[in-house]
Write an enzyme that holds these catalytic residues in place. Sequence first.
Site, short mmCIF file in Angstrom:
data_model
loop_
_atom_site.label_atom_id
_atom_site.label_comp_id
_atom_site.label_asym_id
_atom_site.label_seq_id
_atom_site.Cartn_x
_atom_site.Cartn_y
_atom_site.Cartn_z
N HIS A 1 0.80 -1.22 0.00
CA HIS A 1 0.00 0.00 0.00
C HIS A 1 0.83 1.27 0.00
CE1 HIS A 1 1.06 -0.37 4.21
NE2 HIS A 1 0.93 0.93 4.25
C1 UD1 Z 1 -0.80 5.67 5.60
C2 UD1 Z 1 0.62 6.11 6.01
C3 UD1 Z 1 1.58 4.97 5.85
C4 UD1 Z 1 1.09 3.75 6.61
C5 UD1 Z 1 -0.34 3.42 6.20
C6 UD1 Z 1 -0.86 2.30 7.05
C7 UD1 Z 1 1.21 8.45 5.62
C8 UD1 Z 1 1.88 9.41 4.72
N1 UD1 Z 1 1.07 7.20 5.16
O1 UD1 Z 1 -0.72 5.30 4.23
O2 UD1 Z 1 2.85 5.35 6.36
O3 UD1 Z 1 1.91 2.67 6.32
O4 UD1 Z 1 -1.17 4.56 6.38
O5 UD1 Z 1 -1.88 1.61 6.40
O6 UD1 Z 1 0.80 8.82 6.69
N2 UD1 Z 1 -8.17 5.33 2.05
C9 UD1 Z 1 -9.43 4.81 2.17
N3 UD1 Z 1 -9.89 4.52 3.44
C10 UD1 Z 1 -9.15 4.74 4.55
C11 UD1 Z 1 -7.87 5.27 4.41
C12 UD1 Z 1 -7.39 5.56 3.16
O7 UD1 Z 1 -10.14 4.61 1.20
O8 UD1 Z 1 -9.64 4.44 5.66
C13 UD1 Z 1 -7.67 5.65 0.71
C14 UD1 Z 1 -7.99 7.06 0.30
O9 UD1 Z 1 -8.13 7.11 -1.08
C15 UD1 Z 1 -6.74 7.82 0.68
C16 UD1 Z 1 -5.67 6.78 0.35
O10 UD1 Z 1 -6.24 5.53 0.69
O11 UD1 Z 1 -6.56 9.03 -0.01
C17 UD1 Z 1 -4.38 6.97 1.07
O12 UD1 Z 1 -4.62 7.04 2.48
P1 UD1 Z 1 -3.52 7.68 3.44
O13 UD1 Z 1 -3.96 7.55 4.84
O14 UD1 Z 1 -3.17 9.06 2.96
O15 UD1 Z 1 -2.26 6.80 3.16
P2 UD1 Z 1 -2.02 5.25 3.33
O16 UD1 Z 1 -1.59 4.71 2.01
O17 UD1 Z 1 -3.15 4.60 4.03
N1 UDP Z 2 -2.91 -5.84 8.97
C1 UDP Z 2 -4.21 -6.27 9.24
N2 UDP Z 2 -5.02 -6.62 8.20
C2 UDP Z 2 -4.60 -6.58 6.90
C3 UDP Z 2 -3.27 -6.15 6.63
C4 UDP Z 2 -2.46 -5.77 7.68
O1 UDP Z 2 -4.62 -6.34 10.40
O2 UDP Z 2 -5.37 -6.94 6.00
C5 UDP Z 2 -2.07 -5.41 10.09
C6 UDP Z 2 -0.74 -6.09 10.19
O3 UDP Z 2 -0.81 -7.25 10.98
C7 UDP Z 2 0.14 -5.02 10.85
C8 UDP Z 2 -0.48 -3.74 10.40
O4 UDP Z 2 -1.77 -4.05 9.88
O5 UDP Z 2 0.07 -5.07 12.26
C9 UDP Z 2 0.36 -3.07 9.37
O6 UDP Z 2 -0.32 -2.01 8.85
P1 UDP Z 2 -0.01 -1.42 7.44
O7 UDP Z 2 0.55 -2.47 6.57
O8 UDP Z 2 -1.27 -0.75 7.00
O9 UDP Z 2 1.02 -0.25 7.76
P2 UDP Z 2 2.60 -0.16 7.94
O10 UDP Z 2 3.04 -1.19 8.90
O11 UDP Z 2 3.20 -0.30 6.58
O12 UDP Z 2 2.79 1.24 8.43
#
Ligand code: UD1
Ligand code: UDP
Length: 379
Positions: A220
């Site tokens: 992601h």
């Molecule tokens: C964010 C964090 C990343 C973390 C991840 C965990 C930043 C810059 N990035 O990335 O470090 O690893 O969370 O999962 O803070 N969206 C939805 N529903 C949601 C959330 C997001 O549809 O509940 C979609 C939206 O289109 C949004 C996009 O995902 O614009 C990106 O979401 P965002 O929270 O900005 O970044 P992540 O890729 O989730």
């Molecule tokens: N995770 C989860 N369900 C999923 C994918 C990931 O519960 O379908 C959990 C995973 O076990 C870990 C956390 O989400 O604890 C990691 O989150 P994410 O990959 O969104 O973010 P990152 O670690 O890259 O910041």
Amino acid sequence: MKTTIKTLLSTEMQDKVCVVMGTRPGMIKQSALVRALERNGVPFFIIHAGQHYSPELDRVFFGDLGIPEPLYRLETVKNFSTHAGQTAEMLKGIEDCLFTERPRAIVVGGDANCNLAGALAARKLNLVVCHEEAGVRGCNWNVPEGHNRTMIDHISDYLFAPNEAAAKNLENESVQGKIRVTGSLIVDSVRENSLIACRKSTILKTLSLHPREYILITIHHEETVDYIEVLSNVIEALKLIAADTGRKIFFPIHPRTGKRLREFGLWEEAESIAGLHIIDPQGYFDFMTLLSNACLVMTDSGGVIQESSILHTPCVTISNYTEWLETLECGANVLGGTTADGIRLAAGKMLSSACNWKDPFGGGSASERITSIIKKEIL
Ligand code: UD1
Ligand code: UDP
């Protein structure tokens, strides 16, 4: 109270701590801290910064992990889709809550935008800013996680480093705050939840899976999914690996990844790969179960990289770097890069891993160490 620009005086603050969470991994890691604060009778409240809001990235974790309902939930953040817009909305929203509650300290964890917003709002009000996972480096400075983590470290008063190497990085950068080596909250979270997950989750039965017969993938991060060439390479790699191994590959899909696959016209191609199963993002117990029983995980997630090495599931990192160097050193993880061939080669190598590495993260208890510091030195 909010009529002028001012910091809060110590006498205006109350002896309680604000815990900020706003993304899926934040909820997972902060849940361990929240439990420790409760066990030790430390007054706290939660702000949900609203960065993640879809039920499968948000509500499901409150249920699985028994996190108390946040005192504040920032509902408008979802309307902003740029880094500055999202961060600014959280900054303003968190400041409002802090003005109302006037806690003495705030705890943010990791590298997401919500943590930067929380740390900055609190810094400006002169609260004690505490940062978990401080000092972890190795991420590219140009990606949000790379610069967020460094910026938060340099405006924090307490830096809770997961290991000695992270503490050393902070010393070398001459940070202002106090450095304490506490370990990682994710270790506590895995220890506290993996046994419950085995008992409660029925996901293997639902998907008709046997342990160690399938591969898991999660991606992601911006640098993996927002560039068509990188995302195409990953899909090509999945096609090759599915054909090479004949194994089923399960792909719980983050909303961002799903949107990009559709925008780039790659969704149909992904869906047509024999053996690849695109599924919804999973709750924590089901994901833990899928992860601990997979024969291989491929991921760009920092959390999953750490968890897989604790759970003894071989990992391929879909990136050219990871900040969790100990997982590479112990043999639990290899860097697959972002080309189809690189990922395929790395997968082949890790599928023959004996899985006999020593857990590089040690015994846990970061949540107790952090709570004890908050109790003895801050409140
Ligand atoms: C964010 C964090 C990343 C973390 C991840 C965990 C930043 C810059 N990035 O990335 O470090 O690893 O969370 O999962 O803070 N969206 C939805 N529903 C949601 C959330 C997001 O549809 O509940 C979609 C939206 O289109 C949004 C996009 O995902 O614009 C990106 O979401 P965002 O929270 O900005 O970044 P992540 O890729 O989730
Ligand atoms: N995770 C989860 N369900 C999923 C994918 C990931 O519960 O379908 C959990 C995973 O076990 C870990 C956390 O989400 O604890 C990691 O989150 P994410 O990959 O969104 O973010 P990152 O670690 O890259 O910041």
